[in-house]
Design a protein around this motif. Structure first.
Motif, short mmCIF file in Angstrom:
data_model
loop_
_atom_site.label_atom_id
_atom_site.label_comp_id
_atom_site.label_asym_id
_atom_site.label_seq_id
_atom_site.Cartn_x
_atom_site.Cartn_y
_atom_site.Cartn_z
N ALA A 91 0.84 -1.21 0.00
CA ALA A 91 0.00 0.00 0.00
C ALA A 91 0.87 1.25 0.00
CB ALA A 91 -0.91 -0.01 1.22
N ARG A 92 1.97 1.20 0.79
CA ARG A 92 2.89 2.37 0.87
C ARG A 92 3.56 2.61 -0.49
NH1 ARG A 92 6.48 1.01 5.10
NH2 ARG A 92 4.70 1.17 6.46
N ALA A 93 4.01 1.54 -1.13
CA ALA A 93 4.67 1.65 -2.44
C ALA A 93 3.70 2.22 -3.47
CB ALA A 93 5.18 0.29 -2.88
N ALA A 94 2.45 1.74 -3.43
CA ALA A 94 1.43 2.20 -4.37
C ALA A 94 1.16 3.70 -4.15
CB ALA A 94 0.16 1.40 -4.19
N GLU A 95 1.13 4.13 -2.88
CA GLU A 95 0.87 5.53 -2.55
C GLU A 95 2.01 6.43 -3.05
OE1 GLU A 95 -1.76 6.82 -1.46
OE2 GLU A 95 -1.12 8.85 -0.91
N GLN A 96 3.26 5.95 -2.86
CA GLN A 96 4.42 6.70 -3.32
C GLN A 96 4.41 6.85 -4.85
OE1 GLN A 96 7.73 4.69 -1.62
NE2 GLN A 96 7.68 5.86 0.29
N GLN A 97 4.05 5.76 -5.51
CA GLN A 97 3.99 5.78 -6.98
C GLN A 97 2.93 6.77 -7.45
OE1 GLN A 97 3.38 1.90 -8.57
NE2 GLN A 97 3.88 2.49 -10.65
N ARG A 98 1.81 6.76 -6.73
CA ARG A 98 0.71 7.68 -7.10
C ARG A 98 1.13 9.13 -6.93
NH1 ARG A 98 -3.21 10.53 -5.18
NH2 ARG A 98 -2.59 10.22 -3.01
N LEU A 99 1.86 9.45 -5.82
CA LEU A 99 2.32 10.81 -5.55
C LEU A 99 3.32 11.26 -6.61
CD1 LEU A 99 2.73 10.75 -1.66
CD2 LEU A 99 1.08 12.09 -2.98
N ALA A 100 4.24 10.34 -6.99
CA ALA A 100 5.24 10.67 -8.02
C ALA A 100 4.55 10.98 -9.34
CB ALA A 100 6.20 9.49 -8.19
N GLN A 101 3.56 10.19 -9.67
CA GLN A 101 2.81 10.41 -10.92
C GLN A 101 2.08 11.76 -10.88
OE1 GLN A 101 0.35 6.94 -11.18
NE2 GLN A 101 1.87 5.76 -12.38
N GLU A 102 1.54 12.08 -9.69
CA GLU A 102 0.82 13.36 -9.52
C GLU A 102 1.78 14.55 -9.72
OE1 GLU A 102 -2.59 15.69 -8.54
OE2 GLU A 102 -2.36 13.61 -9.17
N ARG A 103 2.98 14.39 -9.09
CA ARG A 103 3.99 15.45 -9.24
C ARG A 103 4.37 15.63 -10.70
NH1 ARG A 103 6.23 14.02 -4.38
NH2 ARG A 103 7.52 12.41 -5.35
N GLN A 104 4.58 14.51 -11.36
CA GLN A 104 4.97 14.53 -12.78
C GLN A 104 3.89 15.21 -13.62
OE1 GLN A 104 7.91 13.43 -13.93
NE2 GLN A 104 7.33 14.16 -15.96
N ARG A 105 2.64 14.90 -13.28
CA ARG A 105 1.52 15.48 -14.04
C ARG A 105 1.47 16.99 -13.85
NH1 ARG A 105 -3.53 16.92 -13.19
NH2 ARG A 105 -3.43 16.44 -10.95
N LEU A 106 1.70 17.46 -12.60
CA LEU A 106 1.68 18.91 -12.32
C LEU A 106 2.79 19.64 -13.06
CD1 LEU A 106 0.88 18.87 -8.49
CD2 LEU A 106 -0.60 19.67 -10.32
N VAL A 107 3.98 19.03 -13.06
CA VAL A 107 5.12 19.62 -13.77
C VAL A 107 4.82 19.72 -15.25
CG1 VAL A 107 7.52 19.19 -14.46
CG2 VAL A 107 6.85 18.91 -12.07
N SER A 108 4.25 18.66 -15.79
CA SER A 108 3.92 18.64 -17.22
C SER A 108 2.90 19.73 -17.56
CB SER A 108 3.34 17.29 -17.61
OG SER A 108 4.25 16.29 -17.31
N GLU A 109 1.92 19.86 -16.69
CA GLU A 109 0.87 20.89 -16.92
C GLU A 109 1.46 22.29 -16.89
OE1 GLU A 109 -3.05 18.54 -15.14
OE2 GLU A 109 -2.29 20.34 -14.10
N GLN A 110 2.37 22.50 -15.90
CA GLN A 110 3.03 23.79 -15.75
C GLN A 110 3.83 24.14 -17.02
OE1 GLN A 110 2.65 25.85 -13.27
NE2 GLN A 110 4.11 27.40 -14.00
N GLN A 111 4.57 23.14 -17.49
CA GLN A 111 5.37 23.33 -18.70
C GLN A 111 4.48 23.66 -19.89
OE1 GLN A 111 7.65 19.76 -19.07
NE2 GLN A 111 9.40 20.56 -17.90
N ALA A 112 3.39 22.95 -20.01
CA ALA A 112 2.46 23.16 -21.13
C ALA A 112 1.88 24.57 -21.08
CB ALA A 112 1.34 22.12 -21.06
N ARG A 113 1.53 25.00 -19.82
CA ARG A 113 0.97 26.36 -19.67
C ARG A 113 1.97 27.42 -20.11
NH1 ARG A 113 -1.87 25.01 -15.27
NH2 ARG A 113 -0.10 25.39 -13.91
N GLU A 114 3.23 27.23 -19.65
CA GLU A 114 4.28 28.21 -19.98
C GLU A 114 4.52 28.26 -21.49
OE1 GLU A 114 7.59 26.99 -17.66
OE2 GLU A 114 6.77 27.84 -15.80
N GLU A 115 4.56 27.10 -22.12
CA GLU A 115 4.77 27.03 -23.57
C GLU A 115 3.64 27.74 -24.31
OE1 GLU A 115 5.23 22.93 -24.55
OE2 GLU A 115 7.20 22.79 -23.58
N GLU A 116 2.42 27.56 -23.79
CA GLU A 116 1.25 28.18 -24.44
C GLU A 116 1.30 29.70 -24.33
OE1 GLU A 116 -2.35 26.34 -23.10
OE2 GLU A 116 -3.59 27.82 -24.17
N GLU A 117 1.74 30.17 -23.11
CA GLU A 117 1.84 31.63 -22.91
C GLU A 117 2.89 32.23 -23.83
OE1 GLU A 117 2.48 32.22 -18.77
OE2 GLU A 117 0.41 31.69 -18.25
#
Lengths: 192, 155
Positions: free
Chosen positions: B98-124
Motif C-alpha cells: 500500500a505504501r509503495a502504491a501511494e508513493q507511486q501515485r504521488l510521483a505520478q501526480e507530481r509529474q503530471r503537475l510539472v507537465s501541466e506547468q510546462q504546457a501552460r508556460e509554452e502556451e503563454e
C-alpha cells in the motif's frame, strides 16, 4: 428431673448427612470393582477405565440424594458409567486429542489373561485362542451391542437390569445380544 | 501369559453358572460358544482384578500424561504462534504494498503537475510570440490607425 435433650435442625441434618455418606461408602466399596471391570472391558484402557470410574462415583456422590432406589444401586451406577463412556467417545471437539492419547491395549495383550493352575498347556492355548476370538468379535461390535454383550456375559446381568442400565427396552436388548452372539459365533467359526 | 493370573481354580461348575445366568430364547449357547464366553468372562475378571489391585504408579502415569499434555500444548502453541506470525507477515506485506502504491501515485501526480506547468508556460510564450508577430504585421487598411496610436504614444 433429667433435662430434655432436643436435637437442633443442624444436628439432625449433620446426622442424616453422615448416614448418607456411610451408605455411599458401602456402595463404593461394594460396586467399584464391578464398574471398573465393565469400563476396562469396554475401553481396554487401564488409565481411562480408572478415570471414568472415578468420575462415575463422583457423579454418583453428587446425585446420591436423588437416588430413590427404584433400581438397584448397581444398575444406577452402570447407567452413569455407560453415559460417561458415551460422552467420552462422542465428544467430537476432543476427538483428535483422544485418538492421539489412547492407551488401549491390543487384543493379544487383553487375551493373555488365561486359565492356568490346574489347566493343561493345551487347554491354556485353546482358551487363549478362544478369548482372542471373542475379543476380536467384541471389537467389531457397535457401542450398544458391546455394552449389552459385556453386561450380559461379563457382568452376568439379567435382561431387565441391562434394559434399565442402558435405557433400552428388553426387546432391543435381546436384538443387540442376538447380533453380538452371531458375530462371536462367526468369529469362533472362522477361527477354527 | 499364564503366569499373570491363574483362574482355573475359580472356574464355576456349569450348573452353578446356569443358575446365575438364565438363558433367554435367542441365546442358544452351543458347547464351543458357551466355553468361549466363559473363558472370556473369567479372563476379563482376572485382568480386572489384577489391574484393580495393582500398585498404582501415579507418578509414572502423571509424568506420562504430563508429557503428553505438554507435547499437546507445545504443538498447539506452535501452531498458534505460526498462525499469528503468518497473519502479522501478511499484514506487513499488505502495508508495504500500500505504501509503495501511494508513493507511486504521488510521483505520478507530481509529474503530471510539472507537465501541466510546462504546457501552460509554452502556451503563454506562443501567445506572446503570436501577439508580437501580429502587431508587427499590420495590414495596409489599418496603417492610419496604427500611425495615430504611435503619435499618441509619442505625445
Amino acid at each position: 428431673m433429667e433435662p430434655i435433650i432436643r436435637a437442633t435442625a443442624e444436628e439432625i441434618a449433620a446426622r442424616e448427612l453422615e448416614t448418607a455418606n456411610d451408605e455411599f461408602s458401602r456402595v463404593v466399596e461394594r460396586h467399584r470393582p464391578q464398574v471398573f471391570r465393565f469400563l476396562l472391558a469396554s475401553t481396554r484402557d487401564l488409565d481411562l477405565a480408572e478415570t471414568l470410574t472415578q468420575e462415575c462415583f463422583l457423579k454418583a456422590h453428587r446425585n446420591w440424594g436423588s437416588f430413590r432406589g427404584e433400581s438397584s444401586a448397581m444398575t444406577w451406577l452402570m447407567r452413569i458409567a455407560i453415559n460417561l463412556q458415551k460422552d467420552h467417545w462422542r465428544n467430537r471437539r476432543m476427538q483428535f486429542w483422544r485418538q492421539t492419547r489412547t492407551n488401549a491395549v491390543d487384543l493379544d495383550e487383553a487375551s493373555e489373561w488365561l486359565p492356568s493352575g490346574e489347566s493343561s498347556a493345551e487347554r491354556q492355548l485353546l482358551a487363549r485362542e478362544r478369548v482372542g476370538q471373542v475379543w476380536r468379535a467384541v471389537k467389531g461390535l457397535s457401542e450398544r451391542q458391546r455394552t449389552v454383550f459385556l453386561l450380559r456375559y461379563v457382568e452376568e446381568q439379567e435382561l431387565g437390569e441391562i434394559a434399565r442400565a442402558t435405557g433400552l427396552s428388553e426387546g432391543t436388548v435381546k436384538a443387540h445380544l442376538s447380533r453380538a452372539l452371531t458375530r462371536v459365533r462367526a468369529e469362533l467359526g472362522g477361527g477354527r | 501369559m499364564s503366569s499373570r493370573v491363574g483362574f482355573g481354580d475359580r472356574r464355576e461348575e456349569p450348573a452353578e453358572r446356569s443358575r446365575q445366568l438364565e438363558p433367554v430364547a435367542d441365546e442358544k449357547l452351543d458347547l464351543v460358544l458357551g466355553q468361549a464366553l466363559e473363558d472370556f468372562r473369567l479372563s476379563v475378571h482376572a485382568w480386572s482384578e489384577a489391574a484393580y489391585s495393582r500398585p498404582r504408579t501415579v507418578a509414572q502415569v502423571v509424568r506420562r500424561r504430563s508429557w503428553r499434555l505438554a507435547a499437546g500444548w507445545a504443538l498447539g502453541l506452535t501452531l498458534a504462534a505460526g498462525g499469528v506470525s503468518g497473519m502479522v507477515f501478511e499484514r506487513h506485506q499488505r502495508q508495504e504494498l500500500a505504501r509503495a502504491a501511494e508513493q507511486q501515485r504521488l510521483a505520478q501526480e507530481r509529474q503530471r503537475l510539472v507537465s501541466e506547468q510546462q504546457a501552460r508556460e509554452e502556451e503563454e510564450d506562443l501567445l506572446a510570440k503570436v501577439d508580437s508577430d501580429v502587431s508587427r504585421g499590420v495590414p495596409n487598411a489599418m496603417e492610419p490607425l496604427a500611425q495615430l496610436m504611435a503619435e499618441d504614444e509619442r505625445k
